[in-house]
Motif scaffolding. Structure first.
Motif, PDB file in Angstrom:
ATOM      1  N   TRP A  25       0.830  -1.213   0.000  1.00  0.00           N
ATOM      2  CA  TRP A  25       0.000   0.000   0.000  1.00  0.00           C
ATOM      3  C   TRP A  25       0.864   1.262   0.000  1.00  0.00           C
ATOM      4  O   TRP A  25       0.529   2.280  -0.604  1.00  0.00           O
ATOM      5  CB  TRP A  25      -0.886  -0.038   1.246  1.00  0.00           C
ATOM      6  CG  TRP A  25      -1.633   1.194   1.602  1.00  0.00           C
ATOM      7  CD1 TRP A  25      -2.162   2.119   0.734  1.00  0.00           C
ATOM      8  CD2 TRP A  25      -1.978   1.639   2.919  1.00  0.00           C
ATOM      9  NE1 TRP A  25      -2.822   3.098   1.448  1.00  0.00           N
ATOM     10  CE2 TRP A  25      -2.719   2.824   2.784  1.00  0.00           C
ATOM     11  CE3 TRP A  25      -1.744   1.131   4.201  1.00  0.00           C
ATOM     12  CZ2 TRP A  25      -3.225   3.522   3.893  1.00  0.00           C
ATOM     13  CZ3 TRP A  25      -2.247   1.821   5.292  1.00  0.00           C
ATOM     14  CH2 TRP A  25      -2.980   3.002   5.142  1.00  0.00           C
ATOM     15  N   GLU A  37       6.111   7.810   0.987  1.00  0.00           N
ATOM     16  CA  GLU A  37       6.447   6.780   1.991  1.00  0.00           C
ATOM     17  C   GLU A  37       7.500   5.815   1.476  1.00  0.00           C
ATOM     18  O   GLU A  37       8.472   5.529   2.144  1.00  0.00           O
ATOM     19  CB  GLU A  37       5.198   5.996   2.376  1.00  0.00           C
ATOM     20  CG  GLU A  37       4.372   6.720   3.401  1.00  0.00           C
ATOM     21  CD  GLU A  37       3.443   5.784   4.122  1.00  0.00           C
ATOM     22  OE1 GLU A  37       3.912   4.824   4.752  1.00  0.00           O
ATOM     23  OE2 GLU A  37       2.226   6.027   4.059  1.00  0.00           O
ATOM     24  N   ASN A 305       9.811  -7.832  11.406  1.00  0.00           N
ATOM     25  CA  ASN A 305       8.450  -8.385  11.366  1.00  0.00           C
ATOM     26  C   ASN A 305       8.436  -9.845  10.906  1.00  0.00           C
ATOM     27  O   ASN A 305       7.715 -10.681  11.458  1.00  0.00           O
ATOM     28  CB  ASN A 305       7.571  -7.546  10.436  1.00  0.00           C
ATOM     29  CG  ASN A 305       7.454  -6.103  10.899  1.00  0.00           C
ATOM     30  OD1 ASN A 305       7.787  -5.802  12.051  1.00  0.00           O
ATOM     31  ND2 ASN A 305       7.015  -5.220  10.029  1.00  0.00           N
TER      32      ASN A 305
HETATM   33  N1  LIG Z   1      -8.028  -4.001   1.902  1.00  0.00           N
HETATM   34  C1  LIG Z   1      -7.835  -2.808   2.412  1.00  0.00           C
HETATM   35  O1  LIG Z   1      -8.727  -1.955   2.398  1.00  0.00           O
HETATM   36  C2  LIG Z   1      -6.507  -2.480   3.010  1.00  0.00           C
HETATM   37  C3  LIG Z   1      -6.358  -1.362   3.855  1.00  0.00           C
HETATM   38  C4  LIG Z   1      -5.104  -1.117   4.398  1.00  0.00           C
HETATM   39  C5  LIG Z   1      -4.044  -1.970   4.130  1.00  0.00           C
HETATM   40  N2  LIG Z   1      -4.208  -3.044   3.289  1.00  0.00           N
HETATM   41  C6  LIG Z   1      -3.096  -3.975   2.975  1.00  0.00           C
HETATM   42  O2  LIG Z   1      -2.448  -4.357   4.174  1.00  0.00           O
HETATM   43  C7  LIG Z   1      -1.071  -4.000   4.101  1.00  0.00           C
HETATM   44  C8  LIG Z   1      -0.544  -3.677   5.465  1.00  0.00           C
HETATM   45  O3  LIG Z   1      -1.224  -2.524   5.993  1.00  0.00           O
HETATM   46  P1  LIG Z   1      -0.434  -1.523   6.940  1.00  0.00           P
HETATM   47  O4  LIG Z   1       0.712  -0.928   6.208  1.00  0.00           O
HETATM   48  O5  LIG Z   1      -1.416  -0.628   7.586  1.00  0.00           O
HETATM   49  O6  LIG Z   1       0.140  -2.604   7.985  1.00  0.00           O
HETATM   50  P2  LIG Z   1       0.800  -2.614   9.380  1.00  0.00           P
HETATM   51  O7  LIG Z   1       1.729  -3.767   9.301  1.00  0.00           O
HETATM   52  O8  LIG Z   1      -0.232  -2.596  10.449  1.00  0.00           O
HETATM   53  O9  LIG Z   1       1.636  -1.242   9.488  1.00  0.00           O
HETATM   54  C9  LIG Z   1       2.780  -1.029   8.723  1.00  0.00           C
HETATM   55  C10 LIG Z   1       3.467   0.261   9.153  1.00  0.00           C
HETATM   56  O10 LIG Z   1       3.849   0.201  10.525  1.00  0.00           O
HETATM   57  C11 LIG Z   1       5.175   0.712  10.690  1.00  0.00           C
HETATM   58  N3  LIG Z   1       6.019  -0.457  11.028  1.00  0.00           N
HETATM   59  C12 LIG Z   1       5.943  -1.706  10.512  1.00  0.00           C
HETATM   60  N4  LIG Z   1       6.840  -2.517  11.062  1.00  0.00           N
HETATM   61  C13 LIG Z   1       7.511  -1.776  11.960  1.00  0.00           C
HETATM   62  C14 LIG Z   1       8.550  -2.072  12.872  1.00  0.00           C
HETATM   63  N5  LIG Z   1       9.078  -3.305  12.952  1.00  0.00           N
HETATM   64  N6  LIG Z   1       9.010  -1.064  13.684  1.00  0.00           N
HETATM   65  C15 LIG Z   1       8.485   0.169  13.614  1.00  0.00           C
HETATM   66  N7  LIG Z   1       7.483   0.507  12.777  1.00  0.00           N
HETATM   67  C16 LIG Z   1       6.993  -0.457  11.944  1.00  0.00           C
HETATM   68  C17 LIG Z   1       5.575   1.315   9.356  1.00  0.00           C
HETATM   69  O11 LIG Z   1       5.124   2.688   9.275  1.00  0.00           O
HETATM   70  P3  LIG Z   1       5.959   3.925   9.864  1.00  0.00           P
HETATM   71  O12 LIG Z   1       7.411   3.569   9.850  1.00  0.00           O
HETATM   72  O13 LIG Z   1       5.639   5.037   8.967  1.00  0.00           O
HETATM   73  O14 LIG Z   1       5.442   4.139  11.242  1.00  0.00           O
HETATM   74  C18 LIG Z   1       4.762   0.482   8.391  1.00  0.00           C
HETATM   75  O15 LIG Z   1       4.559   1.124   7.161  1.00  0.00           O
HETATM   76  C19 LIG Z   1      -1.031  -2.853   3.094  1.00  0.00           C
HETATM   77  O16 LIG Z   1       0.245  -2.653   2.516  1.00  0.00           O
HETATM   78  C20 LIG Z   1      -2.045  -3.331   2.083  1.00  0.00           C
HETATM   79  O17 LIG Z   1      -1.456  -4.302   1.232  1.00  0.00           O
HETATM   80  C21 LIG Z   1      -5.421  -3.312   2.751  1.00  0.00           C
END
Ligand SMILES: NC(=O)c1ccc[n+]([C@@H]2O[C@H](COP(=O)([O-])OP(=O)(O)OC[C@H]3O[C@@H](n4cnc5c(N)ncnc54)[C@H](OP(=O)(O)O)[C@@H]3O)[C@@H](O)[C@H]2O)c1
Length: 333
Positions: A25, A37, A305
Motif C-alpha cells: 500500500w 512513503e 516483522n
Molecule cells: N483491503 C484494504 O482496504 C486495506 C487497507 C489497508 C491496508 N491493506 C493492505 O495491508 C497491508 C498492510 O497494511 P499496513 O501498512 O497498515 O500494515 P501494518 O503492518 O499494520 O503497518 C505497517 C506500518 O507500521 C510501521 N512499522 C511496521 N513494522 C515496523 C517495525 N518493525 N518497527 C516500527 N514501525 C513499523 C511502518 O510505518 P511507519 O514507519 O511510517 O510508522 C509500516 O509502514 C497494506 O500494505 C495493504 O497491502 C489493505
C-alpha cells in the motif's frame, strides 16, 4: 536474512500461501503532509528482503501509488519466475474524477481495471482479485457474473472480498447467488484485524470459519501502533508516517489500546521477542486467520516483522493476548 517462512493453505482453496504476506500500500504513496512513503528503489529492496525470507505472497491494489505499486512489483517480478509468487490485487476505488463509470464494481470499470492491473504487473493472471470495497450501487449479479468471467477466462484464479463490508450476511447472499448460477464464489476475505481492532470477531469470523473462507487481515500492526514505538506521554516519533494521517492519533493513541500494548510487551519480554513479532505471532496462532498482510517502510522493519515466523506462543500467552482489553472499535467499512 536466514529465515524460511512456512506456507499455509488458503482457506479451502487448493492454493498455499506464505504464512505472512507482504503489503505494498505504501509504495508510491504520498502522506497528507506530502511525504513519499516508499520510493521505487526502496520498494525493490523491500521485495528483495521479503523474497530472501522465503516470502511469496504479495498484496497490492490498482490504486496504490496510483498504479506505481503494481508497476514496481511488475518490474521486480520480470527478473524472477512469476509462477513462484502468489499475487493479489484489488479494484473498486475511483480511477478518474467526474466519471461515474470509473469507480465501483460496474462491468465497464472492472474490465478496464483488470486489463490495467495485469498490464502493470506484467502477468497473464492474478492469483487473487479482491473487490476493494462492496458496491451498493451496482447490481450484485452484474459484478458477480463479471468476476466469474474473469475466473473462467483464466485471468483470475480466486475471488476475495476486502474489509468488513460485505459483512457476513452480504457475503452469504453473494455466495448463494454465485452457487445458484454456477459462478465463482468469494473464497477469501481481507478485513482489518489486529489486537486493537477486533470488530470482525463474532458473526463475520464465525461465518468465514463455517464456510472455510480464508482470512488475510490488513494492518496487523495497527499501522505501527503495535510495534511499541508510541508511548502514552510522548509526541509521536518523527520516523512515523501514520502520525501524518488525519485522525490516526485520536483513533489509536487511546488508553484502552495502550493497555493492550502493555500485554503485548509483557509477552514479548518473556519470549525475547519485539511487540511487532508478538502481534504477528498472534495472527499466526489464530485458528481463523490464514496469513496477516504486514507492511513496512524500511528493510529493518520488514526483517524484524518476518522474524515473527520463528516466535511460538504458548496457549496461555495466546489467551492473554486474546483477552487483553481493547476497543471501542470503529466499524470501518
Ligand atoms: N483491503 C484494504 O482496504 C486495506 C487497507 C489497508 C491496508 N491493506 C493492505 O495491508 C497491508 C498492510 O497494511 P499496513 O501498512 O497498515 O500494515 P501494518 O503492518 O499494520 O503497518 C505497517 C506500518 O507500521 C510501521 N512499522 C511496521 N513494522 C515496523 C517495525 N518493525 N518497527 C516500527 N514501525 C513499523 C511502518 O510505518 P511507519 O514507519 O511510517 O510508522 C509500516 O509502514 C497494506 O500494505 C495493504 O497491502 C489493505
Amino acid at each position: 536474512m536466514s529465515l524460511d517462512l512456512d506456507t499455509v493453505a488458503l482457506g479451502t482453496t487448493g492454493l498455499s500461501v506464505s504464512e505472512i504476506a507482504f503489503g505494498t500500500w505504501r509504495f508510491g504513496r504520498e502522506t497528507a503532509a506530502g511525504n513519499l512513503e516508499t520510493d521505487r528503489e526502496t520498494a525493490h529492496r523491500l521485495l528483495d528482503a521479503y523474497e530472501g525470507a522465503g516470502g511469496r505472497f504479495i498484496d497490492t491494489a490498482n490504486v496504490y501509488g496510483e498504479g506505481d505499486s503494481e508497476h514496481w512489483i511488475g518490474e521486480w517480478l520480470a527478473k524472477r519466475d512469476r509462477e513462484e509468487f502468489v499475487l493479489a490485487s484489488k479494484i473498486y476505488f475511483p480511477t478518474r474524477e467526474n466519471d461515474p463509470n470509473a469507480g465501483g464494481l460496474n462491468r465497464k470499470h472492472l474490465r478496464r481495471q483488470l486489463d490495467l492491473v495485469l498490464d502493470r504487473l506484467d502477468t497473464e493472471y492474478l492469483d487473487i482479485l479482491f473487490v476493494h470495497r462492496w458496491d451498493e450501487q451496482t447490481p450484485l449479479r452484474e459484478f458477480l457474473s463479471t468476476l466469474d468471467r474473469f475466473v473462467k477466462s483464466g485471468r483470475v484464479h480466486y475471488l476475495g472480498a476486502s474489509t468488513l463490508r460485505p459483512d457476513a450476511w452480504r457475503l452469504a447472499r453473494a455466495n448463494e447467488l454465485a452457487r445458484q448460477h454456477g459462478w465463482e464464489p468469494f473464497s477469501i476475505t481481507q478485513p482489518r484485524y489486529n489486537l486493537v481492532n477486533r470488530e470482525i470477531e463474532g458473526a463475520y469470523m464465525e461465518f468465514c470459519r463455517e464456510r472455510g473462507i480464508g482470512i488475510v487481515p490488513w494492518s496487523p500492526l495497527a499501522q505501527g501502533f503495535l510495534t511499541g514505538k508510541y508511548e502514552r506521554e510522548d509526541s509521536p516519533p518523527t520516523d512515523s508516517t501514520a502520525s501524518d494521517t488525519e485522525g490516526w492519533r485520536d483513533r489509536y493513541l487511546t488508553e484502552e489500546n495502550f493497555k493492550t500494548l502493555d500485554v503485548v510487551r509483557a509477552v514479548g519480554e518473556k519470549l525475547g521477542a519485539t511487540p511487532a513479532q508478538v502481534a504477528l505471532a498472534y495472527h499466526r496462532h489464530h485458528p481463523d486467520i490464514t496469513a496477516p498482510i504486514v507492511g513496512a517502510r524500511t528493510v529493518d522493519q520488514l526483517e524484524e516483522n518476518l522474524q515473527a515466523g520463528t516466535v511460538s506462543l504458548s496457549a496461555e500467552q495466546f489467551d492473554r493476548l486474546e483477552e487483553a482489553e481493547a476497543g471501542p472499535f470503529d466499524n470501518l467499512l
